[in-house]
Design a protein around this motif. Structure first.
Motif: not given
Length: 248
Positions: A65-66, A68-73, A118, A121
């Motif tokens: 989650a960290e 994906a949030e930092a890099y957009g996926g 992730y 997507r």
């Protein structure tokens, strides 16, 4: 094998094959998240380093989650975390069997499960697992380790079948003996470390150990769009050990 715009999560990315893969993918333009049980400094200053144990499902969920949030996926998952074991079936107790299988096999399942929301997507999702020549060749004093890598090989095929409908490719690489700190620690416990290293090199037809960067190069190919038609395979990087039988 350009990877600009891709995000890669690498378990065990702090050393050995994982670190070599992180360097290669970063140089190819990918944004890289290094997930390792030890603190891992950024390799070029741009990687995200998250302390994470593949034996801890909640920690893996949080790490993905960290990232994906930092890099957009997340587009790429490389399951490189693993531990070794030496001995015959008589030499390791039940606790050691449980420990090695938990990291080497269930750890891949945990990391993949955490990354899949992730990956689904992503426009080009792929998982690469680290297997070994030990999955398909009988090696002395490697009963538990071989069993774990045989399971990784089978798990890779099953995952590829399950996920192909989602457009997610799943492959594994099967290195021979790789010149890494991990192998160095095994050699250090031998009665004759230099002699044991020469023996390991000699059993590979090329006459030398595989380098971590050579394995990372194979991983880079498998995760790249160039390998878009490749799934459900095990790619040997073993100096010919799996297929060649040379006269002595």
């Amino acid at each position: 094998m350009e990877l600009t715009g891709f995000v890669a999560a690498i378990t065990g990315g702090g050393s050995g094959i994982g670190a070599a893969s992180a360097r290669r993918l970063s140089l190819a333009g990918a944004k890289v998240g290094i997930l390792d049980i030890n603190e891992s400094p950024a390799l070029r200053g741009g990687e995200l380093s998250v302390k994470c144990d593949v034996a801890d499902g909640a920690a893996l969920d949080a790490a993905m989650a960290e990232l994906a949030e930092a890099y957009g996926g997340i587009d790429i998952l490389i399951n490189s975390a693993g531990i070794s074991s030496v001995g015959t079936v008589e030499d390791n107790d039940d606790a050691e069997w449980a420990r090695v299988l938990d990291v080497n096999v269930t750890g891949i399942a945990r990391a993949s499960r955490a990354a899949l929301p992730y990956l689904r997507r992503s426009r080009s999702p792929v998982i690469v697992n680290l297997s070994s020549i030990a999955a398909t060749a009988g090696l002395v004093q490697r009963a538990l380790y071989s069993a774990s890598k045989g399971a990784v090989h089978a798990l890779t095929l099953a995952m590829a079948a399950d996920l192909v409908g989602d457009g997610i490719r799943v492959c594994c690489v099967a290195p021979g003996t790789v010149d890494t700190p991990w192998v160095g620690r095994l050699l250090a416990r031998a009665d004759d470390p230099e002699g044991e290293k020469r023996r390991l090199a000699a059993r590979q037809p090329t006459g030398r150990l595989v380098s971590a960067d050579e394995v990372a190069a194979a991983i880079q190919y498998l995760v790249s769009p160039a390998a878009g038609a490749t799934t459900g395979i095990s790619l040997p990087v073993d100096g010919g050990m799996s297929g060649l039988r040379l006269p002595r």
